[in-house]
Design an enzyme around this catalytic site. Structure first.
Site, PDB file in Angstrom:
ATOM      1  N   GLU A  94       0.820  -1.336  -0.114  1.00  0.00           N
ATOM      2  CA  GLU A  94       0.129   0.217  -0.116  1.00  0.00           C
ATOM      3  C   GLU A  94       0.751   1.220  -0.116  1.00  0.00           C
ATOM      4  OE1 GLU A  94      -3.509  -1.465   3.099  1.00  0.00           O
ATOM      5  OE2 GLU A  94      -2.481   0.350   3.429  1.00  0.00           O
ATOM      6  N   CYS A 107       3.430   8.504   1.241  1.00  0.00           N
ATOM      7  CA  CYS A 107       3.792   7.730   2.498  1.00  0.00           C
ATOM      8  C   CYS A 107       3.962   6.301   1.746  1.00  0.00           C
ATOM      9  CB  CYS A 107       2.654   7.413   3.187  1.00  0.00           C
ATOM     10  SG  CYS A 107       2.866   6.241   4.553  1.00  0.00           S
ATOM     11  N   CYS A 114       4.676  -6.670   8.325  1.00  0.00           N
ATOM     12  CA  CYS A 114       5.526  -6.227   9.287  1.00  0.00           C
ATOM     13  C   CYS A 114       5.493  -7.283  10.339  1.00  0.00           C
ATOM     14  CB  CYS A 114       4.926  -4.944   9.731  1.00  0.00           C
ATOM     15  SG  CYS A 114       6.159  -4.343  11.169  1.00  0.00           S
ATOM     16  N   CYS A 118       2.881  -4.274  16.291  1.00  0.00           N
ATOM     17  CA  CYS A 118       2.233  -3.035  17.148  1.00  0.00           C
ATOM     18  C   CYS A 118       0.795  -3.383  17.365  1.00  0.00           C
ATOM     19  CB  CYS A 118       2.703  -1.986  16.599  1.00  0.00           C
ATOM     20  SG  CYS A 118       4.173  -1.475  16.539  1.00  0.00           S
ATOM     21  N   CYS A 121      -2.102  -1.698  14.923  1.00  0.00           N
ATOM     22  CA  CYS A 121      -1.627  -1.783  13.513  1.00  0.00           C
ATOM     23  C   CYS A 121      -2.317  -2.663  12.867  1.00  0.00           C
ATOM     24  CB  CYS A 121      -0.112  -1.616  13.446  1.00  0.00           C
ATOM     25  SG  CYS A 121       0.371  -1.437  11.834  1.00  0.00           S
ATOM     26  N   CYS A 335      -3.006   2.334   8.046  1.00  0.00           N
ATOM     27  CA  CYS A 335      -2.120   1.509   7.153  1.00  0.00           C
ATOM     28  C   CYS A 335      -2.271   0.103   7.227  1.00  0.00           C
ATOM     29  CB  CYS A 335      -0.684   1.934   7.883  1.00  0.00           C
ATOM     30  SG  CYS A 335       0.476   0.841   8.211  1.00  0.00           S
TER      31      CYS A 335
HETATM   32  S1  SF4 Z   1       2.928   0.328  13.156  1.00  0.00           S
HETATM   33 FE1  SF4 Z   1       2.615  -1.571  12.132  1.00  0.00          FE
HETATM   34  S2  SF4 Z   1       3.789  -1.220  10.280  1.00  0.00           S
HETATM   35 FE2  SF4 Z   1       4.887   0.140  11.795  1.00  0.00          FE
HETATM   36  S3  SF4 Z   1       6.236  -1.065  12.883  1.00  0.00           S
HETATM   37 FE3  SF4 Z   1       4.365  -1.195  14.062  1.00  0.00          FE
HETATM   38  S4  SF4 Z   1       3.369  -3.210  13.239  1.00  0.00           S
HETATM   39 FE4  SF4 Z   1       5.024  -2.428  11.970  1.00  0.00          FE
END
Ligand code: SF4
Length: 346
Positions: A94, A107, A114, A118, A121, A335
């Site tokens: 994306e 962006c 990932c 987090c 996210c 995101c």
């Molecule tokens: S916010 Fe999402 S994309 Fe960014 S490091 Fe944390 S898990 Fe990974």
């Protein structure tokens, strides 16, 4: 079998040398580089002033990355465009184009998925698939410029992925993007956001770059940060903040702390006071982000009043604070959501 060279990830000098290795004059290498990074073409066939034979050899010996646009959601509210692109291997990434008064900002994603986990996210819900190459990160910008016919002047590496977990490719991407023979973007117009991989933040400080470093802080203390960001198990909140201090000392660049406000979790006045103490003495800017709710997690956005109170408290302590304007609220905003939805549907 020897692996094909990823031509768009090569530096200017490497392209010149490569052209010579293929029996061409240096100026052919220069033309090739300009087609890729100035004229922004999507294939060798468009490089009309290169001899056909040279183009055929390039097709045989290299890969020329280009993204296929799978989806593009356009916000009716502010013109934000959220793209979903397919890479050559079928993976998807994306990217978002945001239109501001001061210019267009993109962006970009730095990885497919990932692994940082987090809690707020959507990008991490399907784990890490692979790193993006420098060319694949660049391609997101180039594809958007081709699609809109507009130039992009600011880049934030804040999409899917942890850029410090793909360090070498990130650095090469920055050098390509700012190379005077190519797009020649100012380093000052690039922001790299990390969840706090301390050794690479310190390494970045030594690179001699003038980019902005942003730390996704999201909590005022280690205990709360641990609840939101597993990376804190490895690198304590104080180590991450100290790495920002070091970055400023080395580069003279003011750092940014990103702070997503999650209702009832990290948005109280006590949290604001603690955040001020934590960042005491650092030349910084605090960017408050009203967190985008994602349906796979039960986090909710802080109320308008809580956000304002939080901001005021920080300002009383003399902090430089902004509330990030929510762009593209009417489209899959957070995101990773667009990609996650596509993966779930297929
Ligand atoms: S916010 Fe999402 S994309 Fe960014 S490091 Fe944390 S898990 Fe990974």
């Amino acid at each position: 079998m020897e692996e094909k060279r990823d031509i768009k990830s090569l530096s200017y000098e490497e392209v010149l040398t490569f052209a010579e290795e293929l029996g061409e004059k240096k100026f052919r290498g220069k033309q090739l580089y300009e087609w890729m990074h100035v004229h922004n073409v999507a294939s060798y066939d468009e490089m009309t002033n290169l001899p056909k034979k040279f183009r055929e050899v390039l097709k045989e010996q290299t890969t020329y990355t280009a993204l296929e646009q799978i989806d593009c959601q356009i916000s009716r509210e502010d013109g934000t465009r959220k793209y979903l692109f397919a890479l050559a291997d079928g993976n998807m990434v994306e990217s978002v184009l945001m239109r501001y008064h001061h210019g267009n900002s993109v962006c970009v994603s730095s990885q497919v998925g990932c692994r940082m986990g987090c809690r707020f996210c959507a990008s991490t819900l399907d784990g890490l698939v692979r790193n993006l190459t420098p060319s694949e990160i660049l391609d997101q910008i180039y594809a958007i410029e081709r699609d809109t016919g507009e130039k992009v002047s600011n880049i934030v590496v804040m999409g899917t992925g942890e850029p410090m977990d793909n360090y070498d490719n990130l650095i090469r991407f920055i050098h390509l993007l700012t190379d005077k023979h190519g797009k020649n973007l100012s380093q000052r117009n690039i922001t790299v956001s990390t969840c706090g991989i301390v050794p690479n933040m310190r390494r970045l400080a030594e690179e001699g770059l003038q980019i902005t470093l942003a730390l996704s802080l999201h909590a005022p203390n280690q205990k709360k940060r641990l609840e939101l960001m597993p990376v804190a198990n490895k690198y304590d909140i104080h180590e991450a903040v100290d790495a920002c201090r070091y970055y400023f000392e080395k580069t003279g660049r003011r750092v940014t702390f990103e702070y997503s406000l999650v209702g009832g979790v990290n948005d109280s006045e006590e949290d604001a006071a603690e955040l001020c103490a934590l960042t005491e003495g650092i030349n910084c800017h605090i960017n408050l982000i009203p967190v985008n709710p994602i349906k796979e997690r039960d986090y909710v956005q802080s109320g308008k009043r809580a956000i304002e109170t939080f901001k005021n408290k920080l300002e009383i302590y003399g902090k430089n604070v902004t509330i990030r304007r929510e762009m593209g609220r009417d489209i899959d905003g957070a995101c990773g959501q667009l990609r996650h939805r596509h993966i779930s549907e297929t």
